[in-house]
Design a protein around this motif. Structure first.
Motif, PDB file in Angstrom:
ATOM      1  N   LEU A   1       0.801  -1.216   0.000  1.00 42.06           N
ATOM      2  CA  LEU A   1       0.000   0.000   0.000  1.00 42.06           C
ATOM      3  C   LEU A   1       0.841   1.276   0.000  1.00 42.06           C
ATOM      4  N   ALA A   2       2.157   1.119  -0.143  1.00 41.66           N
ATOM      5  CA  ALA A   2       3.040   2.264   0.042  1.00 41.66           C
ATOM      6  C   ALA A   2       2.687   3.441  -0.864  1.00 41.66           C
ATOM      7  N   ARG A   3       2.371   3.159  -2.114  1.00 42.64           N
ATOM      8  CA  ARG A   3       2.041   4.244  -3.053  1.00 42.64           C
ATOM      9  C   ARG A   3       0.797   4.990  -2.602  1.00 42.64           C
ATOM     10  N   LEU A   4      -0.114   4.269  -1.960  1.00 40.12           N
ATOM     11  CA  LEU A   4      -1.352   4.885  -1.520  1.00 40.12           C
ATOM     12  C   LEU A   4      -1.157   5.704  -0.248  1.00 40.12           C
ATOM     13  N   GLY A   5      -0.019   5.532   0.415  1.00 47.10           N
ATOM     14  CA  GLY A   5       0.280   6.330   1.596  1.00 47.10           C
ATOM     15  C   GLY A   5       0.966   7.638   1.278  1.00 47.10           C
ATOM     16  N   ASP A   6       1.367   7.826   0.026  1.00 48.51           N
ATOM     17  CA  ASP A   6       2.112   9.032  -0.355  1.00 48.51           C
ATOM     18  C   ASP A   6       1.374  10.330  -0.024  1.00 48.51           C
ATOM     19  N   PRO A   7       0.071  10.440  -0.302  1.00 49.41           N
ATOM     20  CA  PRO A   7      -0.601  11.715  -0.014  1.00 49.41           C
ATOM     21  C   PRO A   7      -0.525  12.133   1.451  1.00 49.41           C
ATOM     22  N   LEU A   8      -0.741  11.199   2.379  1.00 48.39           N
ATOM     23  CA  LEU A   8      -0.696  11.565   3.792  1.00 48.39           C
ATOM     24  C   LEU A   8       0.724  11.921   4.219  1.00 48.39           C
ATOM     25  N   SER A   9       1.711  11.186   3.719  1.00 44.13           N
ATOM     26  CA  SER A   9       3.098  11.537   4.026  1.00 44.13           C
ATOM     27  C   SER A   9       3.419  12.942   3.531  1.00 44.13           C
ATOM     28  N   PHE A  10       2.977  13.248   2.316  1.00 44.32           N
ATOM     29  CA  PHE A  10       3.247  14.572   1.753  1.00 44.32           C
ATOM     30  C   PHE A  10       2.583  15.664   2.585  1.00 44.32           C
ATOM     31  N   VAL A  11       1.324  15.468   2.932  1.00 43.30           N
ATOM     32  CA  VAL A  11       0.586  16.492   3.676  1.00 43.30           C
ATOM     33  C   VAL A  11       1.239  16.749   5.034  1.00 43.30           C
ATOM     34  N   ILE A  12       1.645  15.696   5.725  1.00 41.55           N
ATOM     35  CA  ILE A  12       2.290  15.880   7.032  1.00 41.55           C
ATOM     36  C   ILE A  12       3.615  16.614   6.875  1.00 41.55           C
ATOM     37  N   ASP A  13       4.408  16.215   5.887  1.00 39.96           N
ATOM     38  CA  ASP A  13       5.687  16.903   5.655  1.00 39.96           C
ATOM     39  C   ASP A  13       5.473  18.376   5.314  1.00 39.96           C
ATOM     40  N   MET A  14       4.381  18.685   4.619  1.00 43.92           N
ATOM     41  CA  MET A  14       4.106  20.058   4.219  1.00 43.92           C
ATOM     42  C   MET A  14       3.579  20.893   5.384  1.00 43.92           C
ATOM     43  N   LEU A  15       2.696  20.306   6.187  1.00 43.35           N
ATOM     44  CA  LEU A  15       2.009  21.085   7.214  1.00 43.35           C
ATOM     45  C   LEU A  15       2.731  21.116   8.557  1.00 43.35           C
ATOM     46  N   ALA A  16       3.486  20.074   8.878  1.00 41.56           N
ATOM     47  CA  ALA A  16       4.120  20.017  10.201  1.00 41.56           C
ATOM     48  C   ALA A  16       4.973  21.255  10.516  1.00 41.56           C
ATOM     49  N   PRO A  17       5.794  21.757   9.573  1.00 41.02           N
ATOM     50  CA  PRO A  17       6.590  22.952   9.896  1.00 41.02           C
ATOM     51  C   PRO A  17       5.743  24.198  10.124  1.00 41.02           C
ATOM     52  N   ARG A  18       4.509  24.200   9.637  1.00 39.57           N
ATOM     53  CA  ARG A  18       3.639  25.364   9.795  1.00 39.57           C
ATOM     54  C   ARG A  18       2.773  25.254  11.047  1.00 39.57           C
ATOM     55  N   LEU A  19       2.428  24.045  11.429  1.00 39.60           N
ATOM     56  CA  LEU A  19       1.555  23.826  12.578  1.00 39.60           C
ATOM     57  C   LEU A  19       2.408  23.454  13.784  1.00 39.60           C
ATOM     58  N   THR A  20       3.023  24.419  14.382  1.00 39.77           N
ATOM     59  CA  THR A  20       3.961  24.169  15.479  1.00 39.77           C
ATOM     60  C   THR A  20       3.335  24.388  16.856  1.00 39.77           C
ATOM     61  N   GLU A  21       2.089  24.855  16.882  1.00 35.92           N
ATOM     62  CA  GLU A  21       1.441  25.047  18.169  1.00 35.92           C
ATOM     63  C   GLU A  21      -0.078  24.957  18.012  1.00 35.92           C
ATOM     64  N   VAL A  22      -0.719  24.703  19.127  1.00 35.71           N
ATOM     65  CA  VAL A  22      -2.180  24.709  19.219  1.00 35.71           C
ATOM     66  C   VAL A  22      -2.559  25.770  20.235  1.00 35.71           C
ATOM     67  N   ARG A  23      -3.452  26.643  19.832  1.00 31.81           N
ATOM     68  CA  ARG A  23      -3.926  27.679  20.742  1.00 31.81           C
ATOM     69  C   ARG A  23      -5.289  27.275  21.282  1.00 31.81           C
ATOM     70  N   ASN A  24      -5.295  26.820  22.522  1.00 31.02           N
ATOM     71  CA  ASN A  24      -6.517  26.450  23.208  1.00 31.02           C
ATOM     72  C   ASN A  24      -6.726  27.470  24.321  1.00 31.02           C
TER      73      ASN A  24
END
Length: 413
Positions: A33-56
């Motif tokens: 299923l590795a090819r089918l996991g590419d989108p989630l890997s990409f999204v996490i790699d893209m968003l993780a540096p931007r989402l560094t905190e949660v404001r609650n």
């Protein structure tokens, strides 16, 4: 074993040394299923540096942790344990795999950690884990479409032909096939309500070895359209054997791997793809760059996400890309709106009351068909051959009129 897993999870919840929060992801990085996991890997790699905190009620540092499911249910459950024990995940997200995804959700339920998943019909999600369609899970949530939604989309496509076709079914003998045939919640009764008569030659075991008996049955009953949920390799085998037998359906509709650009996770991208190149297989569509939705995180559009994926990977966009992005949106939203984001029970309750406009469309867990489920609409698509390969055209949009139709239904060549 379940109680011991839960004990581990609850102990871990009390061992947080700081105020940081963690989104854990179970992703098929290796295996079939590795090819089918590419989108989630990409999204996490893209968003993780931007989402560094949660404001609650206050600011919490946020981090992401990813574990490989290895495309296997046993390893997927182990990946959840590692996310809980070692990464102190506050919420887990996952997608892909008709056996792997339920294993992740089941492990999260046992460990007492919230989970959000997507990518296959909600009836399969529920029935793969419980006997009652109305079963309420304590920790696990899913967003997708139903088998009845697939039937409605395919009926829309069939009805674009000149006559009312007789529809033959090519369904396996596993859970998937049993659910498609389910007399209350399946594909078959939903299609019947649209006035379509289905002929079913019986299930087959995956991977298929010979479709000759099925072809004879469909031909004998005058099926001019074939609907399936087969892998690309199995559908290619059916298509080849049907042509060799002189049986030429006017149209094939398939709800499984053909939502991807002719990728078969069982046999690699090559096998099946070329054999189906002229088949003009019609399929379900849940996300495209033309969908008129924006990210709840930064307002980016579906088209911008697809362009970023193509630029970053050098590969064509995939439908699960929008769903992967929405997974992160929902997890972030739940942590932001939980009464206490460090309390997993509070995070689970926050998911259950989520109503959020995402890049995959509006998600609402307060009005789903059963507890723990949010729905996204489907439109109809068809793979059309082009000079550069294949293009997924939208051919019907009854359930989502704001998604533009880009082509007419074309019979199989």
């Amino acid at each position: 074993m379940r109680s011991s897993l839960a004990t581990v999870a609850h102990k871990e919840a009390g061992m947080r040394p700081d105020s940081s929060l963690c989104v854990g992801a179970v992703v098929p990085r290796t295996g079939r299923l590795a090819r089918l996991g590419d989108p989630l890997s990409f999204v996490i790699d893209m968003l993780a540096p931007r989402l560094t905190e949660v404001r609650n009620t206050r600011r919490h540092p946020l981090r992401f942790a990813t574990r490989d499911s290895r495309s296997d249910p046993v390893h997927a459950a182990q990946a959840v344990r590692e996310l809980v024990e070692h990464d102190r995940a506050d919420v887990v997200i996952t997608m892909a795999g008709t056996k792997v995804l339920p294993a992740v959700a089941g492990a999260c339920e046992a460990l007492g950690v919230p989970c959000v998943s997507t990518t296959f019909p909600w009836q399969a999600y529920v029935y793969s884990r419980a006997d009652d369609i109305d079963h309420r899970f304590d920790w696990t949530y899913h967003f997708a479409w139903g088998l009845d939604d697939i039937a409605a989309v395919f009926a829309d496509i069939w009805e674009r032909l000149d006559d009312t076709p007789a529809v033959g079914c090519l369904w396996n003998d596993d859970l998937q096939g049993r659910l498609l045939r389910h007399d209350r919640h399946g594909f078959a009764p939903a299609a019947a309500r649209r006035g379509h008569t289905l002929t079913d030659p019986g299930g087959y075991r995956e991977p298929a070895a010979d479709f000759t008996p099925h072809i004879r049955h469909l031909r004998r009953h005058g099926a001019t359209v074939v609907t399936s949920a087969a892998t690309a390799a199995d559908l290619a085998l059916f298509h080849r054997q049907a042509r060799e037998a002189g049986y030429l359906p006017r149209l094939i509709t398939c709800s499984r791997w053909l939502t991807y650009p002719h990728i078969d996770p069982h046999d690699g991208p090559a096998r099946g793809r070329h054999e189906l190149a002229d088949a003009r297989v019609a399929t379900l569509v849940y996300w495209t760059p033309s969908h008129p939705h924006r990210s709840s995180l930064d307002g980016s559009t579906a088209d911008e996400l697809a362009a970023a994926y193509q630029q970053g990977t050098g590969k064509p966009w995939l439908q699960p890309l929008g769903l992967a992005h929405a997974l992160v949106e929902v997890a972030h939203h739940a942590l932001t709106h939980a009464d206490d984001p460090a309390d997993r029970r509070a995070v689970a309750r926050a998911i259950g009351r989520t109503r959020l406009d995402t890049i995959a469309g509006p998600l609402d867990w307060t009005s789903g068909p059963t507890p723990n489920i949010a729905l996204i609409p489907l439109v109809g698509g068809q793979w059309h051959p082009t000079r550069d390969g294949h293009r997924l055209a939208v051919v019907t949009n009854s359930a989502a009129p704001d998604v533009p139709v880009t082509a007419d239904v074309a019979p199989t060549s």
